[in-house]
Design a protein around this motif. Structure first.
Motif, PDB file in Angstrom:
ATOM      1  N   ALA A  21       0.695  -1.464   0.106  1.00 13.94           N
ATOM      2  CA  ALA A  21      -0.038   0.043  -0.030  1.00 13.94           C
ATOM      3  C   ALA A  21       0.904   1.380   0.025  1.00 13.94           C
ATOM      4  O   ALA A  21       0.555   2.266  -0.609  1.00 13.94           O
ATOM      5  N   GLY A  24       1.774   2.404  -3.079  1.00  7.93           N
ATOM      6  CA  GLY A  24       0.616   2.989  -4.009  1.00  7.93           C
ATOM      7  C   GLY A  24      -0.300   1.998  -4.269  1.00  7.93           C
ATOM      8  O   GLY A  24      -0.868   2.228  -5.298  1.00  7.93           O
ATOM      9  N   ARG A  26      -3.312   0.117  -4.366  1.00 17.61           N
ATOM     10  CA  ARG A  26      -4.553   0.458  -3.932  1.00 17.61           C
ATOM     11  C   ARG A  26      -5.540  -0.835  -3.557  1.00 17.61           C
ATOM     12  O   ARG A  26      -6.443  -0.992  -2.691  1.00 17.61           O
ATOM     13  N   ARG A  27      -5.096  -1.979  -4.058  1.00 21.29           N
ATOM     14  CA  ARG A  27      -5.972  -2.947  -3.941  1.00 21.29           C
ATOM     15  C   ARG A  27      -5.468  -3.690  -2.531  1.00 21.29           C
ATOM     16  O   ARG A  27      -6.179  -4.369  -1.793  1.00 21.29           O
ATOM     17  N   PHE A  29      -4.489  -1.863  -0.239  1.00 23.67           N
ATOM     18  CA  PHE A  29      -5.152  -1.066   0.924  1.00 23.67           C
ATOM     19  C   PHE A  29      -6.464  -1.247   0.916  1.00 23.67           C
ATOM     20  O   PHE A  29      -6.951  -1.369   2.184  1.00 23.67           O
ATOM     21  N   GLU A  30      -7.250  -1.702   0.169  1.00 20.64           N
ATOM     22  CA  GLU A  30      -8.529  -2.248   0.203  1.00 20.64           C
ATOM     23  C   GLU A  30      -8.561  -3.314   1.303  1.00 20.64           C
ATOM     24  O   GLU A  30      -9.433  -3.532   1.813  1.00 20.64           O
TER      25      GLU A  30
ATOM     26  N   TRP B  29     -15.791   1.354   0.865  1.00 22.64           N
ATOM     27  CA  TRP B  29     -14.649   1.371   0.133  1.00 22.64           C
ATOM     28  C   TRP B  29     -14.846   2.341  -1.076  1.00 22.64           C
ATOM     29  O   TRP B  29     -13.841   3.010  -1.433  1.00 22.64           O
ATOM     30  N   GLU B  33     -12.078   4.821  -1.836  1.00 20.86           N
ATOM     31  CA  GLU B  33     -11.129   4.834  -3.233  1.00 20.86           C
ATOM     32  C   GLU B  33     -11.308   5.969  -4.092  1.00 20.86           C
ATOM     33  O   GLU B  33     -10.338   6.582  -4.406  1.00 20.86           O
ATOM     34  N   LEU B  36      -8.988   8.664  -2.997  1.00 20.71           N
ATOM     35  CA  LEU B  36      -7.417   8.138  -2.901  1.00 20.71           C
ATOM     36  C   LEU B  36      -6.800   8.819  -3.754  1.00 20.71           C
ATOM     37  O   LEU B  36      -5.705   9.268  -3.810  1.00 20.71           O
ATOM     38  N   PRO B  41       0.576   8.125  -0.250  1.00 20.40           N
ATOM     39  CA  PRO B  41       1.278   7.798   0.901  1.00 20.40           C
ATOM     40  C   PRO B  41       2.504   8.838   0.837  1.00 20.40           C
ATOM     41  O   PRO B  41       3.215   8.641  -0.211  1.00 20.40           O
TER      42      PRO B  41
END
Lengths: 185, 199
Positions: A21, A24, A26-27, A29-30, B29, B33, B36, B41
């Motif tokens: 995550a 970068g 995102r999966r 992080f999901e 989510w 998302e 995001l 980060p």
């Protein structure tokens, strides 16, 4: 032994997801979101007592976590880290939406962390009684008695003195006892 | 409070038995998302090791390698080729261009580096050094050649990087240091030969 190994595997898996995550992904992080959203939302809901506000807080918690993921030390608990963010977000939202109640005097006369009920009570009845507590007492009780944080941890998360946190817990215990009609030890 | 879900008449004897996890009424989510992409980060300072940083570190290493090669050659020349084993000139003085050239090495100036006068003088010095190198014993020749090759490699890499990022002050400083290193080796070899120790 098997439990310890399973926990170790879970932590390693979580660390790998955090690392991805951070890069970068995102999966990844999901996946972290799905693993932790229940505990985050549960805390937000208990602190705000408003489902819509709790959803907003949960969203902001994960957005803030995404931003700050680089600062997260993987050796510490992601769950605790997310809870800290959730407490900050919930307190900030609450400050915006209403006046802040005054803190009680510090009081060290609080018994141990185990909050047992003299007679079992229905979950919904307890939840309602907790929800009816004043904010400060509710925050301290939720973090300490429900989520198991120590006095110093709960005080730190709430940004109050440890003695104040104990006083809030003392107050919460007294009010719960009155509302539930059972002894809370 | 709504949403606790797990409350169908179940009784508990401790607050720890209350559910810590409560599912939101719907999946949050998609909304998270969608927010995001606007944020990324942030890396902690100790973790900032992207390609740019790695490249800068490699170039610093190259320049440092060139300097080490230059110093090693200077020390070796001083010890083995000069009378009495002493270096004839201080390193900084040795790094300065020949007197009368009107060139200063105190600050970087890209024009200075590509100045035709400097290039001519450097070419002449290099030609002279190459001739004298041929007269050196093989071990000495190999050592000086290796130093000059390391310096040349550092110069080429730095100039290549400066082509991509001409305003980079760090690259500019590293490049001028490398030119100074090269000049130091050339001057050392030149002066050692003047001292008549077989060059």
């Amino acid at each position: 032994m098997a439990h310890a190994q399973a926990e170790e595997t879970r932590v390693e898996w979580e660390s790998a997801l955090v690392q991805r995550a951070r890069d970068g992904d995102r999966r990844a992080f999901e996946r972290l979101y799905r693993d932790h959203v229940g505990r985050v939302y549960g805390l937000c809901l208990r602190m705000t007592r408003d489902a819509q506000l709790a959803e907003d807080c949960t969203q902001d918690t994960f957005i803030n976590a995404w931003r700050a993921l680089g600062q997260f030390a993987t050796r510490s608990s992601l769950s605790t880290w997310l809870h800290r963010i959730a407490v900050n977000v919930s307190l900030a939202k609450r400050r915006k939406s209403g006046p802040v109640e005054p803190l009680p005097e510090e009081d060290d006369g609080v018994p141990g962390a185990e909050w047992t009920l003299e007679t079992p009570v229905e979950v919904q009845e307890i939840e309602d009684a907790i929800g009816a507590l004043p904010e400060g007492a509710r925050d301290a009780l939720v973090l300490h008695a429900l989520y198991g944080y120590s006095h110093p941890e709960a005080a730190h998360m709430l940004g109050i003195a440890e003695g104040t946190c104990k006083a809030q817990l003392h107050r919460a215990r007294r009010l719960l006892r009155e509302r539930l009609g059972v002894e809370v030890n | 409070m709504s949403g606790s879900g797990d409350s169908n008449g179940r009784k508990v004897g401790s607050l720890r038995e209350l559910p810590q996890s409560i599912a939101p009424a719907h999946d949050l989510w998609p909304a998270i998302e969608s927010r995001l992409p606007a944020v990324t980060p942030e890396r902690s300072p100790t973790e900032q090791v992207g390609p740019r940083h790695r490249r800068a570190a490699r170039l610093r290493w190259l320049a440092a390698a060139a300097m080490v090669a230059c110093l090693a050659t200077g020390v070796w020349i001083g010890r083995s080729l000069l009378p009495g084993g002493a270096t004839p000139t201080a390193p900084v003085a040795a790094a300065a261009p020949p007197a009368g050239s009107g060139l200063a090495l105190t600050a970087f100036d890209r024009t200075y580096v590509s100045d035709p006068r400097y290039e001519r003088q450097r070419a002449a010095l290099m030609h002279e050094v190459q001739e004298r190198l041929a007269a050196l014993p093989p071990p000495a020749r190999a050592k000086v050649s290796a130093s000059l090759a390391a310096i040349e490699k550092a110069k080429q890499d730095l100039e290549g990087e400066l082509g991509h990022d001409p305003g980079n002050a760090l690259l500019q400083e590293l490049l001028i240091n490398t030119y100074q290193d090269e000049m130091r080796v050339l001057t050392d070899v030149h002066e050692a030969s003047d001292a008549g120790r077989g060059i």
